[in-house]
Design a protein around this motif. Structure first.
Motif, mmCIF file in Angstrom:
data_model
loop_
_atom_site.group_PDB
_atom_site.id
_atom_site.type_symbol
_atom_site.label_atom_id
_atom_site.label_comp_id
_atom_site.label_asym_id
_atom_site.label_seq_id
_atom_site.Cartn_x
_atom_site.Cartn_y
_atom_site.Cartn_z
ATOM 1 N N THR A 158 0.820 -1.215 0.000
ATOM 2 C CA THR A 158 0.000 0.000 0.000
ATOM 3 C C THR A 158 0.851 1.261 0.000
ATOM 4 O OG1 THR A 158 -1.728 -1.178 1.226
ATOM 5 C CG2 THR A 158 -1.836 1.231 1.202
ATOM 6 N N SER A 159 1.915 1.282 0.806
ATOM 7 C CA SER A 159 2.821 2.425 0.884
ATOM 8 C C SER A 159 4.189 1.932 1.319
ATOM 9 C CB SER A 159 2.300 3.464 1.888
ATOM 10 O OG SER A 159 2.358 2.946 3.213
ATOM 11 N N PHE A 160 5.183 2.832 1.264
ATOM 12 C CA PHE A 160 6.517 2.412 1.691
ATOM 13 C C PHE A 160 6.546 2.122 3.193
ATOM 14 C CE2 PHE A 160 6.685 7.040 2.135
ATOM 15 C CZ PHE A 160 7.308 7.204 3.363
ATOM 16 N N THR A 161 5.585 2.704 3.952
ATOM 17 C CA THR A 161 5.507 2.433 5.393
ATOM 18 C C THR A 161 5.035 1.006 5.650
ATOM 19 O OG1 THR A 161 4.994 4.754 5.810
ATOM 20 C CG2 THR A 161 4.559 3.199 7.591
ATOM 21 N N THR A 162 3.997 0.564 4.945
ATOM 22 C CA THR A 162 3.512 -0.807 5.130
ATOM 23 C C THR A 162 4.551 -1.815 4.647
ATOM 24 O OG1 THR A 162 2.359 -0.764 2.985
ATOM 25 C CG2 THR A 162 1.097 -0.115 4.928
ATOM 26 N N ILE A 163 5.276 -1.454 3.604
ATOM 27 C CA ILE A 163 6.362 -2.320 3.131
ATOM 28 C C ILE A 163 7.420 -2.462 4.218
ATOM 29 C CG2 ILE A 163 8.276 -2.505 1.472
ATOM 30 C CD1 ILE A 163 6.406 -1.051 -0.546
ATOM 31 N N TYR A 164 7.805 -1.331 4.799
ATOM 32 C CA TYR A 164 8.825 -1.344 5.862
ATOM 33 C C TYR A 164 8.373 -2.187 7.053
ATOM 34 C CZ TYR A 164 11.306 0.272 10.003
ATOM 35 O OH TYR A 164 11.995 0.312 11.184
ATOM 36 N N LEU A 165 7.145 -1.985 7.505
ATOM 37 C CA LEU A 165 6.661 -2.709 8.681
ATOM 38 C C LEU A 165 6.566 -4.209 8.413
ATOM 39 C CD1 LEU A 165 3.912 -0.238 9.962
ATOM 40 C CD2 LEU A 165 6.194 -0.609 10.900
ATOM 41 N N ASP A 166 6.174 -4.587 7.223
ATOM 42 C CA ASP A 166 6.133 -6.017 6.874
ATOM 43 C C ASP A 166 7.539 -6.614 6.839
ATOM 44 O OD1 ASP A 166 3.439 -6.259 6.799
ATOM 45 O OD2 ASP A 166 3.240 -6.506 4.633
ATOM 46 N N ILE A 167 8.509 -5.823 6.382
ATOM 47 C CA ILE A 167 9.886 -6.318 6.344
ATOM 48 C C ILE A 167 10.460 -6.411 7.759
ATOM 49 C CG2 ILE A 167 12.245 -5.762 5.577
ATOM 50 C CD1 ILE A 167 11.069 -4.747 2.974
ATOM 51 N N VAL A 168 10.072 -5.476 8.649
ATOM 52 C CA VAL A 168 10.461 -5.593 10.064
ATOM 53 C C VAL A 168 9.972 -6.929 10.620
ATOM 54 C CG1 VAL A 168 10.073 -4.697 12.397
ATOM 55 C CG2 VAL A 168 10.551 -3.113 10.523
ATOM 56 N N TYR A 169 8.715 -7.226 10.350
ATOM 57 C CA TYR A 169 8.118 -8.485 10.814
ATOM 58 C C TYR A 169 8.839 -9.685 10.213
ATOM 59 C CZ TYR A 169 4.735 -12.328 10.435
ATOM 60 O OH TYR A 169 4.135 -13.567 10.442
ATOM 61 N N PHE A 170 9.079 -9.636 8.908
ATOM 62 C CA PHE A 170 9.726 -10.757 8.213
ATOM 63 C C PHE A 170 11.126 -11.021 8.759
ATOM 64 C CE2 PHE A 170 12.590 -12.071 4.736
ATOM 65 C CZ PHE A 170 12.071 -13.340 4.497
ATOM 66 N N CYS A 171 11.911 -9.962 8.953
ATOM 67 C CA CYS A 171 13.279 -10.130 9.450
ATOM 68 C C CYS A 171 13.289 -10.610 10.900
ATOM 69 C CB CYS A 171 14.052 -8.815 9.316
ATOM 70 S SG CYS A 171 14.442 -8.379 7.619
ATOM 71 N N SER A 172 12.326 -10.147 11.691
ATOM 72 C CA SER A 172 12.256 -10.573 13.088
ATOM 73 C C SER A 172 11.975 -12.064 13.196
ATOM 74 C CB SER A 172 11.174 -9.784 13.834
ATOM 75 O OG SER A 172 11.462 -8.409 13.843
ATOM 76 N N ILE A 173 11.027 -12.566 12.402
ATOM 77 C CA ILE A 173 10.710 -13.992 12.494
ATOM 78 C C ILE A 173 11.769 -14.847 11.800
ATOM 79 C CG2 ILE A 173 8.239 -13.558 12.701
ATOM 80 C CD1 ILE A 173 7.914 -14.409 9.793
ATOM 81 N N THR A 174 12.548 -14.237 10.886
ATOM 82 C CA THR A 174 13.638 -14.983 10.250
ATOM 83 C C THR A 174 14.805 -15.154 11.219
ATOM 84 O OG1 THR A 174 13.052 -14.183 8.038
ATOM 85 C CG2 THR A 174 15.297 -14.990 8.343
ATOM 86 N N VAL A 175 15.201 -14.072 11.882
ATOM 87 C CA VAL A 175 16.319 -14.135 12.826
ATOM 88 C C VAL A 175 15.991 -15.055 14.001
ATOM 89 C CG1 VAL A 175 17.655 -12.784 14.504
ATOM 90 C CG2 VAL A 175 17.296 -11.902 12.203
ATOM 91 N N THR A 176 14.722 -15.044 14.431
ATOM 92 C CA THR A 176 14.319 -15.891 15.551
ATOM 93 C C THR A 176 13.939 -17.301 15.117
ATOM 94 O OG1 THR A 176 12.061 -15.002 15.354
ATOM 95 C CG2 THR A 176 13.511 -13.960 16.953
ATOM 96 N N SER A 177 14.020 -17.573 13.813
ATOM 97 C CA SER A 177 13.730 -18.905 13.248
ATOM 98 C C SER A 177 12.282 -19.341 13.458
ATOM 99 C CB SER A 177 14.669 -19.968 13.838
ATOM 100 O OG SER A 177 15.998 -19.683 13.514
ATOM 101 N N ILE A 178 11.363 -18.383 13.551
ATOM 102 C CA ILE A 178 9.942 -18.736 13.668
ATOM 103 C C ILE A 178 9.390 -19.111 12.295
ATOM 104 C CG2 ILE A 178 7.648 -17.907 14.313
ATOM 105 C CD1 ILE A 178 9.024 -16.075 16.350
ATOM 106 N N GLY A 179 9.490 -18.173 11.349
ATOM 107 C CA GLY A 179 9.132 -18.453 9.962
ATOM 108 C C GLY A 179 7.724 -18.962 9.749
ATOM 109 N N PHE A 180 6.713 -18.087 9.870
ATOM 110 C CA PHE A 180 5.330 -18.504 9.683
ATOM 111 C C PHE A 180 5.009 -18.837 8.222
ATOM 112 C CE2 PHE A 180 4.861 -15.857 13.582
ATOM 113 C CZ PHE A 180 4.439 -16.878 14.415
ATOM 114 N N GLY A 181 5.712 -18.240 7.284
ATOM 115 C CA GLY A 181 5.485 -18.531 5.875
ATOM 116 C C GLY A 181 4.460 -17.642 5.203
#
Length: 226
Positions: A158-181
């Motif tokens: 929707t915007s560069f802000t929503t892109i950023y927040l989704d990437i924050v979420y993605f990187c957080s679950i990647t580093v913590t090895s949660i990986g919801f998919g």
């Protein structure tokens, strides 16, 4: 009250608080425009102030370099408010942020390797290192997002802000090895970068545990000799 002295004495606690606010303050906000226009620049200013203690004993050139990076990460995002964000501008923002967080991350790692004891600073610095790794991952993924074609599936564009927040979420679950998919890399740049980020997160955790055990063993050994 000597503010520089306080910032130096509690530098890792302040940095940890600033990183947590920067990464996750949006969970308390509904208006993303307010987040982008007000909270984001304010977050970066707070983060810059709270990182002063880490560089208080560094050389003049190191301080100048750090201040240049800080100015870039504060004023480049502000420019998006008044100018249409282009891929080139977003890449410049990402590069400046990666350099800033890497610079702090290196200083944190240097500190973690020095003392032969465990105290509150060591614990706070360890947490800072983990969050800084996520920050580096975020802006690396954003660089891939704006620099390649269709790098991720599942991101809200929707915007560069929503892109950023989704990437924050993605990187957080990647580093913590949660990986919801729910968000997945879809080109080879994003896939390999995600692999590197996941490996880096696990490597940091393993090395950190080793450092903590070594410090605890050294501390208890020294205490038993007294």
């Amino acid at each position: 009250m000597n503010i520089p002295k306080i910032l130096h004495k509690r530098k890792y606690e302040f940095l940890l608080a600033a990183l947590l606010i920067h990464l996750f303050i949006a969970v308390l906000l509904y208006d993303l425009d307010f987040y982008t226009n007000i909270i984001w620049p304010l977050n970066m200013l707070i983060l810059g102030i709270f990182s002063l203690g880490i560089f208080s004993e560094k050389s003049r050139m190191q301080l100048i370099f750090k201040n240049i990076l800080l100015a870039l990460i504060i004023f480049l995002p502000i420019s998006i408010i008044y100018l249409k964000p282009t891929p080139l501008m977003m890449e410049l923002i990402n590069i400046a942020h990666i350099a800033f967080y890497c610079y702090i991350f290196i200083e944190v790692l240097r500190y973690l390797l020095k003392p032969s004891y465990i105290n509150s600073d060591i614990v706070s610095a360890s947490a800072c290192g983990y969050l800084l790794l996520i920050e580096i991952g975020i802006f690396s993924m954003q660089a891939i997002y704006y620099g390649t074609t269709n790098p991720f599936k599942g991101i809200d564009t929707t915007s560069f802000t929503t892109i950023y927040l989704d990437i924050v979420y993605f990187c957080s679950i990647t580093v913590t090895s949660i990986g919801f998919g729910d968000i997945v890399p879809s080109n080879h740049y994003a896939k390999l970068a995600t692999s590197i980020l996941g490996i880096a997160g696990q490597f940091y955790s393993v090395v950190l545990v080793g450092i903590m055990i070594s410090k605890y063993t050294s501390e208890t050994g020294n205490s038993s000799k007294k």
